[in-house]
Design a protein around this motif. Sequence first.
Motif, short mmCIF file in Angstrom:
data_model
loop_
_atom_site.label_atom_id
_atom_site.label_comp_id
_atom_site.label_asym_id
_atom_site.label_seq_id
_atom_site.Cartn_x
_atom_site.Cartn_y
_atom_site.Cartn_z
N ALA A 22 0.83 -1.20 0.00
CA ALA A 22 0.00 0.00 0.00
C ALA A 22 0.87 1.25 0.00
O ALA A 22 0.56 2.24 -0.70
CB ALA A 22 -0.93 -0.01 1.22
N ALA A 23 1.95 1.24 0.76
CA ALA A 23 2.85 2.39 0.77
C ALA A 23 3.45 2.62 -0.62
O ALA A 23 3.52 3.76 -1.11
CB ALA A 23 3.96 2.17 1.80
N GLU A 24 3.88 1.54 -1.27
CA GLU A 24 4.47 1.66 -2.61
C GLU A 24 3.44 2.14 -3.63
O GLU A 24 3.74 2.99 -4.48
CB GLU A 24 5.07 0.32 -3.02
N ARG A 25 2.22 1.62 -3.52
CA ARG A 25 1.17 2.03 -4.47
C ARG A 25 0.78 3.49 -4.25
O ARG A 25 0.53 4.24 -5.23
CB ARG A 25 -0.05 1.14 -4.34
N ALA A 26 0.74 3.92 -2.99
CA ALA A 26 0.40 5.32 -2.72
C ALA A 26 1.46 6.24 -3.31
O ALA A 26 1.13 7.28 -3.91
CB ALA A 26 0.27 5.53 -1.21
N LEU A 27 2.73 5.89 -3.16
CA LEU A 27 3.79 6.71 -3.75
C LEU A 27 3.73 6.68 -5.27
O LEU A 27 4.01 7.68 -5.94
CB LEU A 27 5.15 6.22 -3.25
N ALA B 88 2.40 17.11 -13.22
CA ALA B 88 3.36 18.10 -12.75
C ALA B 88 2.77 19.50 -12.97
O ALA B 88 2.05 19.75 -13.95
CB ALA B 88 4.68 17.96 -13.50
N LEU B 89 3.07 20.40 -12.06
CA LEU B 89 2.52 21.75 -12.14
C LEU B 89 3.49 22.64 -12.91
O LEU B 89 4.69 22.68 -12.62
CB LEU B 89 2.29 22.31 -10.74
N ALA B 90 2.94 23.35 -13.88
CA ALA B 90 3.75 24.30 -14.64
C ALA B 90 3.79 25.64 -13.90
O ALA B 90 2.98 25.90 -13.01
CB ALA B 90 3.15 24.48 -16.04
N ASP B 91 4.75 26.47 -14.26
CA ASP B 91 4.83 27.81 -13.67
C ASP B 91 3.54 28.57 -13.96
O ASP B 91 3.02 28.55 -15.09
CB ASP B 91 6.03 28.57 -14.24
N VAL C 294 8.02 11.32 -1.35
CA VAL C 294 7.11 12.04 -2.26
C VAL C 294 7.87 13.04 -3.11
O VAL C 294 7.65 13.14 -4.32
CB VAL C 294 6.00 12.73 -1.44
N ARG C 295 8.79 13.76 -2.48
CA ARG C 295 9.57 14.75 -3.24
C ARG C 295 10.44 14.08 -4.30
O ARG C 295 10.58 14.59 -5.41
CB ARG C 295 10.44 15.57 -2.28
N ALA C 296 11.00 12.93 -3.96
CA ALA C 296 11.88 12.23 -4.90
C ALA C 296 11.11 11.44 -5.95
O ALA C 296 11.72 10.89 -6.87
CB ALA C 296 12.81 11.29 -4.12
N ARG C 297 9.78 11.35 -5.79
CA ARG C 297 8.92 10.58 -6.69
C ARG C 297 9.43 9.14 -6.81
O ARG C 297 9.56 8.59 -7.92
CB ARG C 297 8.81 11.23 -8.07
N THR C 298 9.70 8.55 -5.66
CA THR C 298 10.16 7.18 -5.62
C THR C 298 9.14 6.34 -4.86
O THR C 298 8.38 6.86 -4.04
CB THR C 298 11.53 7.07 -4.90
#
Length: 365
Positions: free
Chosen positions: A283-288, A296-299, A334-338
């Motif tokens: 579940a942790a891996e799927r949530a990530l 991704a958010l653009a400027d 989350v920040r590393a998208r891993t």
Amino acid sequence: MTENLWPVAQQTVAATLSWWIARHVIHHHQPVFAPITTLVALNTARGGRGTNAVRFVAGVVAGVLVAEAAVALLGPGYPTIALAVFLAILAALVVGGERVTMAQAAVSAVIAVGTGIQAGSNRVVDALLGAGVALVFSQLLFPAHPLALLRRAESGTLADLAEALALTVRAVDGGDAGQREWTWEHLRAAYARLAELGEARADAGTAARRSPVWWGRREPVERESRYAAGLDLLGASCLTLTRTVLALDPGRRADFTPAVAELSRTLRSLAAAPGDHAVRQRAAERALGAAALAPALADGEAAETAAAATGVTMVVLDVLAFVGVPADEARAAVRARTTRVRVGAPPTLRWTSAPRLGGGSRRGA
């Protein structure tokens, strides 16, 4: 249906035993109230049965004492009954104000005034007997398993939150028509479950504190209770995600559908076995993985889109908190998208490590 047969069997045997003791040991000619007390005490959620028994007895004692005082002051009659009921309910409010306590206080006052003080005194004896049998069954012979109480409540809550996110996906996929058919009533069950989870946490804590089987082994229960408390935050995060995604322009909503759908599937898989280590790890891996699916958010991205992206992140972080990932590790992942994160073993509490009090099956009471 099948899971209810065991509690029904317990209530049947316990009530019969209360009747037998009242009739053949105490020699009551009308041993009715003893088995009634036992049935009322045991007819509540697992984990709260001992407390229910104590509340029942407190109401009976309060009602009889108040009735005796009212009869001594006014003698028998309608004003006496009115005063006794009024004061009995007030006394019940003072000692806790639970509905079962208030009801039994009023009923006992009526019986004591209407049929005589001796009948009221017999009712106290019956209440003590019936509650004693209920306590033996609920605290010694068949005590509730605290972690089982929590895990059942967690499973129901996670399943309903998964359904809430699935409804959000269906509303987005349906376009404007889906939006019109979707209402907040669809989410009512999910958030009603959170109240039930709070009750389960209280019952689990009570079972761990008061049942001799679990004395000295409260740490796993307290740890799992803290995890369960995080589901309140998860519920709020799911609500925020639903609101922010549905508030987007139609073209932008669909960009979030993969992430929301994956989070729904993640919660559903976790609901199947919230106490299983491997399930929590997946579940942790799927949530990530769901976090990585969010666009991704653009400027200069609109505030509404940024809010939806934040909603995805909050749900992911709350899932990770529930399965036991430390907050700093969760944010870094989350920040590393891993999807690489380590989940610790969930709390466990086994019957076999407890002394066998009273013998018998160890199925939760």
